[in-house]
Design an enzyme around this catalytic site. Structure first.
Site, PDB file in Angstrom:
ATOM      1  N   GLU A 109      30.958  37.879  49.121  1.00 50.60           N
ATOM      2  CA  GLU A 109      32.004  38.887  49.254  1.00 50.60           C
ATOM      3  C   GLU A 109      32.999  38.765  48.109  1.00 50.60           C
ATOM      4  O   GLU A 109      33.207  37.689  47.552  1.00 50.60           O
ATOM      5  CB  GLU A 109      32.720  38.725  50.605  1.00 50.60           C
ATOM      6  CG  GLU A 109      31.786  39.065  51.744  1.00 50.60           C
ATOM      7  CD  GLU A 109      32.433  38.966  53.127  1.00 50.60           C
ATOM      8  OE1 GLU A 109      31.921  39.603  54.039  1.00 50.60           O
ATOM      9  OE2 GLU A 109      33.437  38.249  53.284  1.00 50.60           O
ATOM     10  N   CYS A 122      39.582  38.966  43.993  1.00 49.78           N
ATOM     11  CA  CYS A 122      39.283  37.637  44.510  1.00 49.78           C
ATOM     12  C   CYS A 122      37.767  37.448  44.413  1.00 49.78           C
ATOM     13  O   CYS A 122      37.008  38.147  45.084  1.00 49.78           O
ATOM     14  CB  CYS A 122      39.788  37.595  45.954  1.00 49.78           C
ATOM     15  SG  CYS A 122      39.579  36.015  46.734  1.00 49.78           S
ATOM     16  N   CYS A 129      29.895  27.591  51.079  1.00 49.22           N
ATOM     17  CA  CYS A 129      30.607  26.480  50.444  1.00 49.22           C
ATOM     18  C   CYS A 129      30.069  25.199  51.043  1.00 49.22           C
ATOM     19  O   CYS A 129      29.832  25.136  52.254  1.00 49.22           O
ATOM     20  CB  CYS A 129      32.116  26.595  50.699  1.00 49.22           C
ATOM     21  SG  CYS A 129      33.086  25.330  49.847  1.00 49.22           S
ATOM     22  N   CYS A 133      36.401  22.809  55.102  1.00 43.63           N
ATOM     23  CA  CYS A 133      37.799  22.821  55.528  1.00 43.63           C
ATOM     24  C   CYS A 133      37.852  23.504  56.890  1.00 43.63           C
ATOM     25  O   CYS A 133      37.231  24.544  57.094  1.00 43.63           O
ATOM     26  CB  CYS A 133      38.648  23.549  54.490  1.00 43.63           C
ATOM     27  SG  CYS A 133      38.469  22.801  52.861  1.00 43.63           S
ATOM     28  N   CYS A 136      38.655  27.288  57.509  1.00 37.56           N
ATOM     29  CA  CYS A 136      38.065  28.276  56.593  1.00 37.56           C
ATOM     30  C   CYS A 136      36.710  28.771  57.100  1.00 37.56           C
ATOM     31  O   CYS A 136      35.813  27.973  57.368  1.00 37.56           O
ATOM     32  CB  CYS A 136      37.915  27.641  55.218  1.00 37.56           C
ATOM     33  SG  CYS A 136      37.047  28.688  54.052  1.00 37.56           S
ATOM     34  N   CYS A 358      42.433  35.709  53.011  1.00 39.76           N
ATOM     35  CA  CYS A 358      42.119  34.349  52.579  1.00 39.76           C
ATOM     36  C   CYS A 358      41.380  33.586  53.662  1.00 39.76           C
ATOM     37  O   CYS A 358      41.854  33.507  54.798  1.00 39.76           O
ATOM     38  CB  CYS A 358      43.412  33.585  52.347  1.00 39.76           C
ATOM     39  SG  CYS A 358      43.985  33.685  50.707  1.00 39.76           S
TER      40      CYS A 358
END
Ligand code: SAH
Ligand code: SF4
Length: 390
Positions: A109, A122, A129, A133, A136, A358
């Site tokens: 994305e 962004c 990933c 975290c 996230c 975010c």
């Protein structure tokens, strides 16, 4: 499938079904070599580069400064095709999110956040990933691979296509800034990110300057220096906690590179100065990291580092284990930082209605099912084991 420290690099096909390779993503020197191999003169590189990255053409026939036989030769051997936009969503606040499908079917994305006189894109650096975290959504995506440089550049080109911002160099661009804050940890894919950003910064092409590019890292300490030396772009650090005890839990890379080492790397960041501060991102998690004591501790930690602090209201996603701090708490936290002289804007959440804010990015096609959500801890544990974090 195991997940290594750096993402599995099952490289995507670089050629299309007709066996033609894409010119997008080649460095200037590589483009020169590719053209020389076709017997084209050296000066053609500058022209072709400009057609690809300044004018944004998608068809060799549009390269009007080249003679027809040259255009034909290029079209026989190469392509300028973009990846497919699998989804294009627009938020009520103008934020736009594209789901970009790469040649091998993997998706990332990419989000455009417009402001009155400019706008940031962004950009993603990995599919998923490897890190986990806790707050996230991307971190809960199991499948991970690095993006090629071409796939990173193409996100920017696609956005420019959609925003109709070719040729480069117009005033008041809607796409004026780039933030490497999409999916993935850019410093775990440094070579490709660096190559892509060099293409993007090239003055005769897309021409977005290093001053308008920010790379955000969760804290891959050994790569921070290289990032400064080789790219000299703005640096953002996802700090989110002021003690190792808490940061070990919510930003698990801290177990490898604790706060002290991370902040030393920031002090040593090439080019850091009062006019070029490091941004510290701090996600506001209710009852976890948002007390006045945390704020004061943060001030002490950052002493001596030219810094600005970005307070990010936590953006929830389905199944996320935290809540966002209350507005009053966030303001009080910000006031303590301001009183100590830190610029500490509270980031207005953008694009929440389309899950574009975010930390909410995750390929739409592999959103967690209810069953998977129940096993989110298992996914995180598996990934942390692969990272040697536990
Ligand atoms: N991997 C890099 C860049 C991508 S994340 C990094 O971690 O820095 C971009 C920013 O969004 C980071 O500061 C990240 O910590 C933050 N973020 C992640 N999940 C979030 C959430 N749910 N709400 C608010 N911010 C989040
Ligand atoms: Fe990865 Fe950044 Fe999300 Fe952490 S916050 S899981 S490093 S994308």
């Amino acid at each position: 499938m195991g997940i290594t420290n750096h993402a599995q690099n099952f490289a995507p096909p670089l050629q299309d079904s007709e066996g033609k390779s894409n010119l997008i993503g080649l460095s200037y020197e590589e483009l020169a070599e590719a053209l020389a191999a076709l017997g084209l003169e050296k000066f053609r590189t500058k022209q072709v580069w400009s057609w690809i990255y300044h004018h944004g053409v998608t068809d060799f026939a549009q390269m009007l400064t080249l003679a027809k036989p040259v255009r034909d030769k290029l079209a026989e051997n190469f392509t300028l095709a973009r990846p497919v936009i699998a989804q294009d969503q627009k938020s009520e606040d103008g934020t736009r999110k594209w789901l970009v499908k790469m040649l091998d079917g993997q998706e990332v994305e990419c989000v455009h956040i417009p402001e009155s006189d400019r706008g940031a894109l962004c950009v993603s650096s990995q599919v998923g990933c490897t890190l986990t975290c806790r707050f996230c959504h991307t971190g809960t995506q199991r499948l991970v691979r690095n993006l090629e440089a071409s796939e990173i550049v193409m996100q920017i080109m696609l956005a420019r296509d959609a925003l109709k911002e070719w040729p480069s160099g117009k005033e008041d661009r809607l796409l004026s800034n780039i933030v490497m804050m999409g999916m993935g940890e850019p410093l775990y894919n440094f070579e490709n990110v660096a190559k892509a950003l060099r293409i993007v910064m090239h003055g005769e092409g897309i021409a977005i300057s290093k001053r308008k590019i920010t790379l955000s890292t969760s804290g891959v300490v050994p790569m921070i220096k290289r990032c400064g030396e080789e790219l000299d772009v703005g640096l953002a650090i996802s700090l989110h906690a002021v003690t190792d005890e808490l940061r070990d839990q919510i930003v698990p890379i801290n177990r490898k590179y604790p706060i002290k080492e991370l902040l030393q790397a920031c002090r040593d960041y090439p080019g850091v100065s009062n006019s070029r501060r490091i941004t510290f991102e701090y996600v506001m998690l209710k009852g976890i990291n948002d007390s006045p004591v945390d704020a004061k501790h943060l001030v002490r930690l950052l002493r001596g580092i030219p810094a600005k602090i970005n307070l990010i209201p936590f953006n929830a996603w389905p199944g996320s284990p935290f809540e966002c701090s209350d507005w009053g708490t966030i303001e009080k936290f910000g006031d303590i930082l301001n009183a100590e002289g830190y610029a500490s804007p509270i980031r207005t959440p953008r694009g929440r209605d389309i899950m574009a804010a975010c930390g909410q990015l995750k390929s739409a096609s592999i959103r967690l099912s209810a069953a998977e959500r129940a096993s989110i801890d298992a996914i995180i544990k598996e990934k942390e084991q692969a990272q040697n974090l536990i």
